[in-house]
Design a protein around this motif. Structure first.
Motif, mmCIF file in Angstrom:
data_model
loop_
_atom_site.group_PDB
_atom_site.id
_atom_site.type_symbol
_atom_site.label_atom_id
_atom_site.label_comp_id
_atom_site.label_asym_id
_atom_site.label_seq_id
_atom_site.Cartn_x
_atom_site.Cartn_y
_atom_site.Cartn_z
ATOM 1 N N UNK A 169 11.623 6.272 11.832
ATOM 2 C CA UNK A 169 11.389 6.852 13.159
ATOM 3 C C UNK A 169 10.180 6.209 13.829
ATOM 4 N N UNK A 170 9.128 5.975 13.055
ATOM 5 C CA UNK A 170 7.918 5.384 13.625
ATOM 6 C C UNK A 170 8.119 3.963 14.112
ATOM 7 N N UNK A 171 9.033 3.240 13.474
ATOM 8 C CA UNK A 171 9.267 1.844 13.846
ATOM 9 C C UNK A 171 10.352 1.670 14.902
ATOM 10 N N UNK A 172 11.099 2.719 15.149
ATOM 11 C CA UNK A 172 12.279 2.595 16.019
ATOM 12 C C UNK A 172 11.946 2.017 17.387
ATOM 13 N N UNK A 173 10.835 2.433 17.965
ATOM 14 C CA UNK A 173 10.456 1.958 19.302
ATOM 15 C C UNK A 173 9.351 0.915 19.251
ATOM 16 N N UNK A 174 9.183 0.286 18.097
ATOM 17 C CA UNK A 174 8.163 -0.751 17.922
ATOM 18 C C UNK A 174 8.806 -2.076 17.490
ATOM 19 N N UNK A 175 9.982 -2.339 17.992
ATOM 20 C CA UNK A 175 10.746 -3.488 17.518
ATOM 21 C C UNK A 175 10.080 -4.818 17.843
ATOM 22 N N UNK A 176 9.529 -4.962 19.042
ATOM 23 C CA UNK A 176 8.885 -6.229 19.411
ATOM 24 C C UNK A 176 7.684 -6.499 18.510
ATOM 25 N N UNK A 177 6.860 -5.469 18.300
ATOM 26 C CA UNK A 177 5.663 -5.628 17.463
ATOM 27 C C UNK A 177 6.047 -5.897 16.009
ATOM 28 N N UNK A 178 7.098 -5.223 15.546
ATOM 29 C CA UNK A 178 7.551 -5.413 14.171
ATOM 30 C C UNK A 178 8.085 -6.833 13.979
ATOM 31 N N UNK A 179 8.841 -7.309 14.938
ATOM 32 C CA UNK A 179 9.373 -8.671 14.858
ATOM 33 C C UNK A 179 8.238 -9.688 14.858
ATOM 34 N N UNK A 180 7.194 -9.412 15.621
ATOM 35 C CA UNK A 180 6.054 -10.331 15.676
ATOM 36 C C UNK A 180 5.338 -10.392 14.323
ATOM 37 N N UNK A 181 5.203 -9.237 13.671
ATOM 38 C CA UNK A 181 4.570 -9.206 12.338
ATOM 39 C C UNK A 181 5.343 -10.092 11.369
ATOM 40 N N UNK A 226 1.249 -2.809 4.434
ATOM 41 C CA UNK A 226 0.343 -1.895 5.138
ATOM 42 C C UNK A 226 0.407 -2.105 6.646
ATOM 43 N N UNK A 227 0.503 -3.355 7.087
ATOM 44 C CA UNK A 227 0.563 -3.593 8.537
ATOM 45 C C UNK A 227 1.828 -2.988 9.130
ATOM 46 N N UNK A 228 2.930 -2.986 8.357
ATOM 47 C CA UNK A 228 4.183 -2.401 8.843
ATOM 48 C C UNK A 228 4.094 -0.880 8.841
ATOM 49 N N UNK A 229 3.511 -0.297 7.796
ATOM 50 C CA UNK A 229 3.347 1.160 7.771
ATOM 51 C C UNK A 229 2.352 1.596 8.852
ATOM 52 N N UNK A 230 1.318 0.804 9.085
ATOM 53 C CA UNK A 230 0.384 1.106 10.183
ATOM 54 C C UNK A 230 1.119 1.149 11.518
ATOM 55 N N UNK A 231 2.036 0.216 11.715
ATOM 56 C CA UNK A 231 2.805 0.192 12.960
ATOM 57 C C UNK A 231 3.687 1.431 13.066
ATOM 58 N N UNK A 232 4.295 1.838 11.945
ATOM 59 C CA UNK A 232 5.093 3.069 11.945
ATOM 60 C C UNK A 232 4.221 4.266 12.281
ATOM 61 N N UNK A 233 3.013 4.290 11.742
ATOM 62 C CA UNK A 233 2.076 5.390 12.033
ATOM 63 C C UNK A 233 1.717 5.417 13.516
ATOM 64 N N UNK A 234 1.491 4.240 14.087
ATOM 65 C CA UNK A 234 1.184 4.157 15.521
ATOM 66 C C UNK A 234 2.350 4.709 16.345
ATOM 67 N N UNK A 235 3.575 4.357 15.961
ATOM 68 C CA UNK A 235 4.747 4.858 16.675
ATOM 69 C C UNK A 235 4.860 6.367 16.600
ATOM 70 N N UNK A 236 4.559 6.930 15.443
ATOM 71 C CA UNK A 236 4.618 8.390 15.292
ATOM 72 C C UNK A 236 3.487 9.069 16.061
#
Length: 460
Positions: free
Chosen positions: A350-362, A402-412
């Motif tokens: 759920x946290x990553x669902x709307x962070x696709x651009x940032x996740x792809x960049x990572x 951790x950077x991916x989980x951090x991004x999920x946390x930011x999304x949440x």
């Protein structure tokens, strides 16, 4: 004869059109092994008694599925669409939570259902635990639920002799001892292809974070043996039906073409499932008739059917990322987690669902795991093994995780509901460079008994 345009249009209507509607719900399904602490087979009479007590305690649940022997295997609450059922056999219970806007509502109801159910089982020296493979599977009777769907499914998984030159494992009953934690999210049509592409790339990281399927006593080479069970079964006759997407989709047309590449292995006629050897969807519709088998009074008999366009409703791929008829994207590659960490799976997606651009960049900028000459699918296969290969630096991969989980946390956090708390177990795993499967193996190697682990992984 049904032409290809009709098939394409039907596929679009069933799988892609439903994503047109703007929604933002979450669905969570958690399958959980039932364990008889006497080291005997799960007592199905106990299972049926617990089902009866659950219905009595939670009065809004009504019978939703009754097997040929008159036993209830599924109950549903029509007020919130929660379903409690048994998956494949009475050795495995599933809590399928009705869709909600937030994780706390789902978590509260799941905890209430689970606590009551576990206490009922413990009255009979049975229990529930959070593992992807039943730790006492070798004691159990692997008998499918006597219903159309599960008898058909087991028959399909046993039909290995119908295929030549394909390697299969020796566990056709694996659906009766393996358990998953699945998440369904609403994804708009505009984001559908990107969601599949980007989430497919992080399947190796999910293997690091969530693996929890150890085939105790039989195989110590894998920490997510569920992947192997699916791939080397009759579900994997066509590799497109299981596992990862091995291509990067460019647009909806590419996704549509991928759907057309899938196999079918069953349909229904007059309330009965008909099995036939797995075959490509388009090839199926090119046939004038198909010879299959149906269950009738304890036996299977040959039947001949004529393909119908609505048979597409029985197209059932089991990919890590699935499109559903409800217009949702289902993420299904994660093992059941220790129970008190169950919501970490839904929170992560759920946290990553709307962070696709940032996740792809990572992923694009990473060199600790990616860009080493391996595809994401190959990396997943490496990282579900007990030994991480030397080409991968554990410290660097943990930083990536951790950077991916951090991004999920930011999304949440942007949702403003406090749901990021459910990610805490993942931070602990990253800190210790472990996951539930590795932790289990370490405990067993340190002479901890399996009973303690069953209890700890089952605590809420």
């Amino acid at each position: 004869m049904i032409n290809e345009k009709q098939i394409k249009d039907k596929l679009y209507e069933e799988f892609i059109r439903p994503t047109d509607k703007e929604k933002n719900f979450i669905g969570v399904e958690i399958e959980i092994p039932i364990v008889n602490l006497d080291k005997k087979a799960v007592d199905f009479n106990v299972v049926h008694e617990v089902t009866y007590k659950f219905k009595k305690e939670f009065g809004d649940f009504k019978n939703d599925g009754i097997d040929y022997d008159g036993n209830v295997y599924s109950i549903k609450n029509d007020k919130n669409d929660d379903i409690v059922c048994y998956d494949c056999s009475y050795n495995n219970i599933e809590f399928a939570m009705g869709r909600e806007k937030d994780l706390f509502s789902i978590n509260d109801r799941f905890n209430e259902y689970y606590t009551f159910t576990k206490e009922c089982f413990e009255e009979h020296n049975h229990t529930l635990t959070g593992m992807g493979i039943n730790p006492y599977r070798k004691y159990n009777n692997h008998i499918p639920i006597a219903s159309e769907r599960y008898l058909m499914l087991y028959h399909h998984l046993q039909s290995t002799e119908a295929y030549e030159n394909i390697q299969f494992h020796d566990y056709p009953e694996y659906g009766m001892f393996s358990s998953a934690s699945q998440v369904q999210l609403d994804v708009s049509k505009e984001k559908l292809v990107q969601t599949i592409n980007v989430f497919s790339k992080i399947e190796p990281v999910k293997a690091l974070l969530f693996s929890n399927s150890v085939l105790i006593d039989d195989n110590d080479k894998f920490i997510c043996f569920r992947d192997v069970l699916w791939e080397y079964s009759t579900h994997g006759v066509n590799p497109h039906n299981i596992g990862m997407y091995d291509v990067e989709l460019k647009d909806i047309n590419d996704l549509q073409a991928y759907l057309e590449s899938l196999n079918m292995y069953c349909v229904m006629r007059d309330g009965s499932y008909i099995n036939f050897p797995s075959m490509n969807l388009l090839d199926y519709f090119r046939q004038e008739t198909i010879i299959g088998e149906k269950y009738c009074n304890g036996k299977y008999k040959k039947v001949t059917i004529k393909p119908e366009l609505d048979d597409i409703n029985y197209l059932r791929p089991f990919k890590f990322i699935n499109l559903t008829f409800r217009g949702t994207v289902e993420f299904r590659s994660v093992c059941t987690q220790p129970i008190n960490e169950s919501m970490s799976v839904a929170a992560f997606h759920l946290g990553l669902k709307d962070k696709l651009d940032e996740l792809d960049e990572i992923i694009t900028n990473d060199t600790s795991l990616y860009h080493k000459g391996y595809t994401a699918g190959e990396l997943r296969k490496l990282l579900i093994q007990s030994e991480i290969p030397p080409v991968i630096d554990k410290n660097e991969v943990c930083r990536l995780s951790k950077s991916i989980v951090d991004l999920a946390s930011e999304g949440l956090k942007e949702r403003g509901l406090g749901e990021e708390i459910f990610l805490n177990p993942l931070y602990e795993r990253i800190k210790k460079q472990t996951n539930p499967a590795r932790e289990m193996i370490k405990l067993l190697n340190n002479k901890n008994n399996i009973e303690e682990i069953i209890e700890n992984y089952g605590n809420i």
